[in-house]
Design an enzyme around this catalytic site. Structure first.
Site, short mmCIF file in Angstrom:
data_model
loop_
_atom_site.label_atom_id
_atom_site.label_comp_id
_atom_site.label_asym_id
_atom_site.label_seq_id
_atom_site.Cartn_x
_atom_site.Cartn_y
_atom_site.Cartn_z
N HIS A 1 72.79 82.46 87.72
CA HIS A 1 72.35 81.16 87.64
C HIS A 1 73.15 80.30 88.41
CE1 HIS A 1 71.18 77.38 84.84
NE2 HIS A 1 71.61 76.96 85.80
N HIS B 1 73.00 76.80 91.33
CA HIS B 1 72.36 75.79 92.44
C HIS B 1 72.73 75.69 93.54
CE1 HIS B 1 70.68 74.00 88.54
NE2 HIS B 1 71.99 74.36 88.07
N ARG C 1 70.92 73.55 96.03
CA ARG C 1 70.48 72.44 96.54
C ARG C 1 69.90 72.75 97.86
NH1 ARG C 1 71.90 70.86 91.82
NH2 ARG C 1 73.50 69.88 91.43
N ASN D 1 65.63 73.28 90.92
CA ASN D 1 65.59 71.69 90.67
C ASN D 1 65.68 70.94 91.91
OD1 ASN D 1 68.17 72.60 90.27
ND2 ASN D 1 68.87 71.03 89.21
N LYS E 1 61.74 78.61 85.24
CA LYS E 1 62.52 77.70 84.37
C LYS E 1 62.14 76.74 83.79
CE LYS E 1 67.00 76.35 83.78
NZ LYS E 1 68.19 76.00 84.37
N HIS F 1 66.82 75.76 79.73
CA HIS F 1 67.82 74.79 79.70
C HIS F 1 67.20 74.51 78.33
CE1 HIS F 1 70.63 71.53 81.02
NE2 HIS F 1 70.13 70.99 79.45
N HIS G 1 73.12 79.10 80.29
CA HIS G 1 74.77 78.34 80.01
C HIS G 1 74.77 77.78 78.36
CE1 HIS G 1 71.55 74.96 80.50
NE2 HIS G 1 71.76 75.28 81.70
N LEU H 1 76.08 69.51 81.74
CA LEU H 1 75.11 69.64 80.74
C LEU H 1 74.72 70.96 80.87
CD1 LEU H 1 73.25 66.48 81.49
CD2 LEU H 1 74.73 66.83 79.43
N ASP I 1 76.24 78.65 86.79
CA ASP I 1 75.75 77.26 86.87
C ASP I 1 76.55 76.26 87.92
OD1 ASP I 1 73.92 75.29 86.31
OD2 ASP I 1 74.93 74.44 84.26
N HIS J 1 77.85 68.54 93.40
CA HIS J 1 77.55 67.26 93.75
C HIS J 1 78.76 66.84 94.62
CE1 HIS J 1 74.39 66.70 90.52
NE2 HIS J 1 75.20 67.73 89.97
N ALA K 1 76.11 65.19 86.48
CA ALA K 1 76.60 66.24 85.67
C ALA K 1 76.65 67.70 86.44
CB ALA K 1 75.62 66.64 84.37
O1 DOR Z 1 75.52 70.04 84.70
C1 DOR Z 1 74.48 70.58 85.28
N1 DOR Z 1 74.04 70.28 86.39
N2 DOR Z 1 73.62 70.84 84.28
C2 DOR Z 1 72.28 71.25 84.70
O2 DOR Z 1 71.46 71.64 83.96
C3 DOR Z 1 71.95 71.05 86.15
C4 DOR Z 1 73.01 71.20 86.86
C5 DOR Z 1 72.39 70.43 88.55
O3 DOR Z 1 71.67 70.74 89.13
O4 DOR Z 1 73.52 69.26 88.72
ZN ZN Z 2 71.91 74.85 86.13
#
Ligand code: DOR
Ligand code: ZN
Length: 344
Positions: free
Chosen positions: A14, A16, A18, A42, A100, A137, A175, A220, A248, A252, A264
């Site tokens: 899992h 991200h 981007r 996402n 997902k 999620h 998560h 999150l 996860d 950011h 988050a």
């Molecule tokens: O904290 C999080 N960030 N939880 C998520 O479910 C998505 C993730 C994100 O894509 O930034």
């Molecule tokens: Zn995630």
């Protein structure tokens, strides 16, 4: 604590990545540690067709440094209108390995997520038929439900009825953050997996408020109280095949986190394996680390185990205070700290 540990190369189930410049900056960190990773869909707009998944995989591969072997595994993003035939097509052509479920507005870039699980039951029935895993999620989005209860309420209101309705559907609860989640997963003998992040094993909700508000500990599902962290540590280190590694890692930009309405997500990729192995060492469970990091995930997904090995040993490695990305910077998890394990 002088023991070193050689295990099959781990996978991250899992993460991200981007897109664009951010992706170029973060992919090398995951590719340096892991053989494969489940790349969350996402994006804006989300990955909803097999063709988009293949194009996104190619973009991720373009960010892998030369000479590094790394395989991104792609995922479909479920929307209310997702076409079951497209899910099947992408699964059979190996464009993606799973789909997902983001409840709409549950988290970052989930605006196109599912507004009501009833709307995707035909898609989920098709997935059960073809053996395509559903990644969840697991939080309700009702603003009247306390943010610390949203996972537990999801389990009783959404997940319990779902596993009754579709017992053949393979599900990964992503998560997990609560004792309730751990107990739920343990109560399902078949078709149930669960990822646990390194950060939810390492700190509880107090970290978010330690001496002031600390946005770099906000993600999150949000971290819960100590008893939940202890339940997660027990599950992760137990060797139980249902639990496996999923960072996860969710980058950011620092300015988006250090903000009146901070995003988050923790960018944990730079020292992910080190953060996890530290937990297993603290629990006296190093013997179970390979199962969690390198065996349980591929076994759940029905994928081959990695043949390559890595060696971890107690040591000291400094995690950078900031990492450049997209002409700005990220603040990674454990920024400016020494981690006590190193990959040889
Ligand atoms: O904290 C999080 N960030 N939880 C998520 O479910 C998505 C993730 C994100 O894509 O930034
Ligand atoms: Zn995630």
């Amino acid at each position: 604590m002088s023991r070193s540990l050689t295990i099959r190369r781990p996978d991250d189930w899992h993460v991200h990545f981007r897109d664009g410049a951010m992706m170029q900056a973060v992919v090398p960190f995951t590719a340096a540690q892991f053989a494969r990773a489940i790349a969350m869909p996402n994006l804006v707009p989300p990955v909803t067709t097999a063709a988009e998944a293949v194009a996104y995989r190619d973009r991720i591969l373009s960010a892998v440094p030369a000479g590094v072997k790394f395989e991104p595994l792609m995922v479909a993003y479920l929307t209310d209108g997702i076409d079951p035939a497209e899910l099947r097509k992408g699964f059979e052509s190996r464009a993606w390995v799973a789909a997902k479920l983001y409840p709409a507005k549950a988290t970052t870039n989930s605006a196109h997520g599912v507004t009501d699980i009833k709307k995707i039951m035909p898609a989920l029935a098709e997935m059960a038929k073809i053996g395509m895993p559903l990644l969840i999620h697991g939080e309700v989005t009702d603003q009247d439900v306390d943010i610390f209860d949203r996972e537990a309420v999801f389990l009783s209101e959404i997940l319990a009825p779902l596993v009754e309705a579709l017992p053949d559907l393979k599900i990964v609860l992503e998560h997990a953050t609560t004792e309730e989640a751990v107990n739920f997963v343990r109560s399902r003998p078949k078709n149930m997996g669960c990822t646990i992040t390194a950060h939810h094993l390492a700190f509880n909700r107090n970290a978010i408020f330690q001496g002031g508000i600390r946005p770099h500990f906000y993600c999150l599902p949000v971290a819960k109280r100590e008893k939940h962290r202890l339940a997660l540590r027990d599950a992760a280190t137990s060797g139980d095949p249902r639990f496996f590694l999923g960072t996860d890692s969710a980058p950011h930009l620092a300015k988006a986190k250090e903000n009146a309405c901070g995003c988050a997500g923790l960018f944990t990729a730079p020292a992910a394996v080190e953060a996890y192995v530290q937990v297993f060492a603290e629990e006296g469970k190093l013997d179970n680390f390979e199962a969690f990091a390198s065996l349980n995930g591929p076994n759940f997904y029905g994928l081959p185990l990695n043949e390559e090995r890595i060696t971890l040993r107690p040591g000291s490695r400094f995690v950078a205070a900031t990492i450049p990305a997209a002409d700005q910077h990220l603040v990674p998890y454990l920024a400016g700290e020494d981690v006590r394990w190193e990959i040889v």
